[in-house]
Write a protein that holds these residues in place. Sequence first.
Motif, PDB file in Angstrom:
ATOM      1  N   HIS A  13       0.819  -1.219   0.000  1.00 28.90           N
ATOM      2  CA  HIS A  13       0.000   0.000   0.000  1.00 28.90           C
ATOM      3  C   HIS A  13       0.849   1.263   0.000  1.00 28.90           C
ATOM      4  CE1 HIS A  13      -3.477  -2.491   0.765  1.00 28.90           C
ATOM      5  NE2 HIS A  13      -2.935  -2.979   1.869  1.00 28.90           N
ATOM      6  N   LEU A  14       2.140   1.143   0.268  1.00 29.11           N
ATOM      7  CA  LEU A  14       2.976   2.327   0.462  1.00 29.11           C
ATOM      8  C   LEU A  14       3.833   2.682  -0.748  1.00 29.11           C
ATOM      9  CD1 LEU A  14       3.987   1.684   4.162  1.00 29.11           C
ATOM     10  CD2 LEU A  14       2.872   3.742   3.318  1.00 29.11           C
ATOM     11  N   VAL A  15       3.726   1.910  -1.820  1.00 26.69           N
ATOM     12  CA  VAL A  15       4.548   2.183  -3.001  1.00 26.69           C
ATOM     13  C   VAL A  15       4.316   3.612  -3.496  1.00 26.69           C
ATOM     14  CG1 VAL A  15       4.900   1.598  -5.426  1.00 26.69           C
ATOM     15  CG2 VAL A  15       4.741  -0.223  -3.694  1.00 26.69           C
ATOM     16  N   LYS A  35      11.287  -1.289 -11.422  1.00 32.58           N
ATOM     17  CA  LYS A  35      11.001  -0.100 -10.611  1.00 32.58           C
ATOM     18  C   LYS A  35      11.793  -0.131  -9.310  1.00 32.58           C
ATOM     19  CE  LYS A  35       7.644   2.398 -10.608  1.00 32.58           C
ATOM     20  NZ  LYS A  35       7.493   3.864 -10.815  1.00 32.58           N
ATOM     21  N   ALA A  36      11.899  -1.339  -8.714  1.00 32.67           N
ATOM     22  CA  ALA A  36      12.658  -1.472  -7.469  1.00 32.67           C
ATOM     23  C   ALA A  36      14.118  -1.106  -7.698  1.00 32.67           C
ATOM     24  CB  ALA A  36      12.542  -2.898  -6.938  1.00 32.67           C
ATOM     25  N   ALA A  37      14.694  -1.564  -8.809  1.00 29.00           N
ATOM     26  CA  ALA A  37      16.096  -1.261  -9.116  1.00 29.00           C
ATOM     27  C   ALA A  37      16.304   0.241  -9.276  1.00 29.00           C
ATOM     28  CB  ALA A  37      16.523  -2.002 -10.381  1.00 29.00           C
ATOM     29  N   GLU A  38      15.366   0.902  -9.965  1.00 30.29           N
ATOM     30  CA  GLU A  38      15.481   2.351 -10.149  1.00 30.29           C
ATOM     31  C   GLU A  38      15.394   3.083  -8.804  1.00 30.29           C
ATOM     32  OE1 GLU A  38      12.483   3.505 -12.899  1.00 30.29           O
ATOM     33  OE2 GLU A  38      13.287   2.293 -14.558  1.00 30.29           O
ATOM     34  N   SER A  39      14.469   2.634  -7.943  1.00 35.36           N
ATOM     35  CA  SER A  39      14.313   3.280  -6.641  1.00 35.36           C
ATOM     36  C   SER A  39      15.541   3.053  -5.773  1.00 35.36           C
ATOM     37  CB  SER A  39      13.067   2.732  -5.931  1.00 35.36           C
ATOM     38  OG  SER A  39      11.903   3.054  -6.652  1.00 35.36           O
ATOM     39  N   ILE A  90      10.454  -0.691  -1.202  1.00 29.14           N
ATOM     40  CA  ILE A  90      11.115  -0.988  -2.491  1.00 29.14           C
ATOM     41  C   ILE A  90      11.006  -2.470  -2.818  1.00 29.14           C
ATOM     42  CG2 ILE A  90      13.368  -1.055  -3.657  1.00 29.14           C
ATOM     43  CD1 ILE A  90      14.095   1.526  -2.191  1.00 29.14           C
ATOM     44  N   SER A  91      11.136  -3.308  -1.790  1.00 28.35           N
ATOM     45  CA  SER A  91      11.102  -4.760  -2.025  1.00 28.35           C
ATOM     46  C   SER A  91       9.753  -5.235  -2.540  1.00 28.35           C
ATOM     47  CB  SER A  91      11.454  -5.510  -0.729  1.00 28.35           C
ATOM     48  OG  SER A  91      10.415  -5.397   0.224  1.00 28.35           O
ATOM     49  N   ALA A  92       8.710  -4.410  -2.393  1.00 30.89           N
ATOM     50  CA  ALA A  92       7.382  -4.796  -2.871  1.00 30.89           C
ATOM     51  C   ALA A  92       7.123  -4.332  -4.294  1.00 30.89           C
ATOM     52  CB  ALA A  92       6.318  -4.209  -1.947  1.00 30.89           C
ATOM     53  N   MET A  93       8.069  -3.606  -4.884  1.00 30.59           N
ATOM     54  CA  MET A  93       7.868  -3.045  -6.223  1.00 30.59           C
ATOM     55  C   MET A  93       8.284  -4.044  -7.294  1.00 30.59           C
ATOM     56  SD  MET A  93       9.467   0.703  -5.330  1.00 30.59           S
ATOM     57  CE  MET A  93       8.959   1.531  -6.822  1.00 30.59           C
ATOM     58  N   PRO A  94       7.772  -3.901  -8.513  1.00 32.06           N
ATOM     59  CA  PRO A  94       8.285  -4.712  -9.626  1.00 32.06           C
ATOM     60  C   PRO A  94       9.783  -4.505  -9.776  1.00 32.06           C
ATOM     61  CG  PRO A  94       6.303  -3.512 -10.262  1.00 32.06           C
ATOM     62  CD  PRO A  94       6.706  -2.982  -8.918  1.00 32.06           C
ATOM     63  N   PRO A 116      18.398  -6.270 -13.221  1.00 29.44           N
ATOM     64  CA  PRO A 116      17.572  -5.319 -13.976  1.00 29.44           C
ATOM     65  C   PRO A 116      18.451  -4.336 -14.748  1.00 29.44           C
ATOM     66  CG  PRO A 116      16.891  -5.465 -11.671  1.00 29.44           C
ATOM     67  CD  PRO A 116      18.193  -6.188 -11.776  1.00 29.44           C
ATOM     68  N   ALA A 117      17.885  -3.703 -15.772  1.00 27.42           N
ATOM     69  CA  ALA A 117      18.652  -2.793 -16.630  1.00 27.42           C
ATOM     70  C   ALA A 117      19.306  -1.688 -15.819  1.00 27.42           C
ATOM     71  CB  ALA A 117      17.727  -2.214 -17.700  1.00 27.42           C
ATOM     72  N   ALA A 118      18.604  -1.192 -14.783  1.00 32.68           N
ATOM     73  CA  ALA A 118      19.142  -0.074 -14.003  1.00 32.68           C
ATOM     74  C   ALA A 118      20.416  -0.435 -13.256  1.00 32.68           C
ATOM     75  CB  ALA A 118      18.079   0.406 -13.009  1.00 32.68           C
TER      76      ALA A 118
END
Length: 933
Positions: A529-531, A571-575, A564-568, A627-629
Amino acid sequence: MMDNIQPLLSALEVFTRAPDKVTLENANSWLQEFQHSRDAWSTCNLLLLSPDAPPAAKLFAAQTFRSKVTYDLHQVDEANLLPLRDTLINALERYHIGPRTVITQLCLAISGLALQLPQWDNAVQTMIESFGTNPATVPVLLQFLTVLPEELSSNTRIPVTDEEYQDRSAKLLTANATQVLNLLSMYIQASGVTTTVQNQVFGCLRAWLVASEIDTSIFAKLPLFGFVFEALASDELFDSATDVLCELIHETQEIEDHMPVIELIVPRVINLKAQLEERKEDPERIRGLAKVFAEAGETYRLLILRHTETFFPIVEAIGLCSAYPDLDIAPITFPFWMRLAQTIGKKPSVQPLFIEAYKALMGVIIRHLHFPPDTTSLSAQEADNFRSFRHVMGDTLKDCCLVLGADTCLLSAYNLITLALARGPQSISWQEIEAPLFAMRSMGAEVDIDDESAVPKIMDLIPSLPSHPRIRYAALLIISRYTEWINRHSDYISFQLQYISAGFDVTDTEVSAAAGQALKYLCQDCKQHLVDFLPTLHTFLKTTGSKLIQDDRRQVYEAIAFVISAMPMEKAAESLRSFSLDILSQIHSVTEKPTPITKQELKEIGYGLENLEAMLHVIGPFGDQLPAACQSSCQEVWSIFERFIAKYAFDYDTAERTTRVLRHGITLFGQTTLQVTPAALSCMATSFEVTGFSAFLWIAGKLVGRFGRESDSNLRATFLSLFERSTNKIVSILQSKAPREIPDVLEDYVQLLLQLLETVPDVFFQSTAFPLAFRASMAALTLIHSDLVFAALDVFRNILTHDSLLPSSAHPAKYAVYAIAIKTVVEKEGFEFIGYLLSGLVGDFPEDSTSAVVSIFRSIAVLFSSQLLTWLPPVLQQLPISAAPSDAKEVFMVDVTNFVNTGQYDKVKYSILSLHRASRKARDRRRVGPLEQ
């Protein structure tokens, strides 16, 4: 014999003054070795008989008899065993008026002797006849009868088999229990008996009850039974009578078998309830009564449930004890409430009497939770003790939830707060609000995460609470505890974030710490819920983060990492990259700064590294495919760290924090780390050479373990360089420092050796560093440091059991080189190595290390048979007798020689195990010093 007495008296005299540590240790060692000797029997007998011997010598003599009966009875010829018994009994007669310490030690010695002498088939009767008819010696008999069951049940060092123990125990205790009971009943009411003797009678009775040797049905028919209850009215007898009564109740725990006795006990116990009011000004009296009621409640729990009307007064009495204002007394009752709640909680319905009892208990506990009106009156230790005790009381509130239901309990605490708030802010204290809040927090673990009745009211209540720091602290911790519920009710998240953020603005450090904890758990349990709130959290860090103390700041980073661990993945890598760059840019900035940085600036960088480590620990690896990032990040990040380490590796804390981050980097980047591994290993070797910090060896070992099996000649060359440079540095350090000064360095070095030996044995065995590494690892065996000793033994076991030492034509050609290297080193270092190995075995090696020692020793016996038999005699000579008795060393040498000469190498194991057992026995004996037995 006389030659031994003066040195003995001199050694004992040392303890009467304030000697230096060395003198004290020497005297202690001398006394221990004296106690092992055969001459100790006669010398100590002479001391006991000598009227001129000083008191300390007489006590030591009695202690020595007890010790030798336990450990050394084999030194006495069978024909002299009964005369030894007579000697001890005669000594007891001589000392019947004291000192009490001598009497106790002699009684213990006689008890231990009785257990080991089946030919003395009437030991108890002998002692009764010798001491039981003269009023002057009755206290001696009572002391013997008290220690007899205690010694038989507790002194596991007495060398008898289980079968022998069962047989002798039955003859000494069970067969004499009724006679002893009758004897005690006679003594308790004898003409002219003193309270001192009566207390001794109770102490003896309790010992036999604890040993489960008293038939309660017989006991209940004796006057002694009634006297136990009557004695509770006596200030002099109350404590000992209470102890007896508690043990008597405990002995009736098989309630079906003891109902006639229980029917006699329970009315008398219930009658004691009146004393709770009559003696309420006497905390010690209430404490004793609380023990009795709690024991009765626990023992008769099922009867309380089956026959509630009859037994409920016991519950009421326990409730009164729980409510007593002395907080040392209330905990006595908590096990009863817990066990009763566990039993009630399994039933489909609860009787109203128990509901009311637990409601009252909950009110009592919340009152106990109140801090005193003036908290400054508490010392720091008292405050810590009270805080710890509050958590114990919190567990009892959970027991209330089992009986009443969590929602009922929460609403009760909620109502206490609303009633207080209704009186207006001028009429309430912060303690009235904080205590129910603490109760809500304690009961949080029992809450149904789908609850729609109590928890919403609590959450809605929090904004209206006074802003007192203690109240805000408690409210934030409630949020921490209820985050799983909040996850199911995400509408509350926005408000919770606001309340938590405001907590960081409070100057009280405990409040901001609670805010950090609340944010961490909110993000952990509500991360999905916090993303969308992540940008807000990033802004919060940039604007407020620098104002937080480091512990709170780290918790914020940890909280963000959960989100961050809950993100795809992308997106997690970018964050992660975004948040990491904030920290990495600070590191890059100070590295490139032309002027030296301040200690505070370096400290801030350390904090940044801690925060980065916290994030990486939570997020973990992305998987096999980055991930690409992150594709180019490994090289970029390493380039920053390489320059930073080169410049600031001299600071120990910085080195520790940096290498911990690098460890997570290896996990995060996985195989991609290989591209920077040679440079990283070179950097670690250089940094260790410059600083001697173990952290650089630690991270180097992780890299070797991860990439040691890669077939890359450049990497192999790097491993070789690392091995040789780190070994040379270790050797250099050991020339100026004792091993005990660098246990952390030695441990990480030995762990590095294990990785090299496992993954690149060609580098390990063929390097010129191998002999130096072998010798450096021997230094680790001198330390009392379990992890290090285990690791060092693993190194030696892996070396000495290596396949290259086995005869086989199928070995790779390089195995011959390995074997030569190993044999050359062991032939040179073997004598000293065996010394360390056996010293540790009989000394301070951890208990579970014996199998490693056996493996190593067997290999040496096979490969270096003749040398081993040459090395062993002087090595054994060096082992202290207190750690390895002379007879055990002799047996060991004879057995090893026989097994080696006959080629029975597998049986060497039994020699090691036998020596180890003998040393454990000697150590066990040493643990109880000669003046403490």
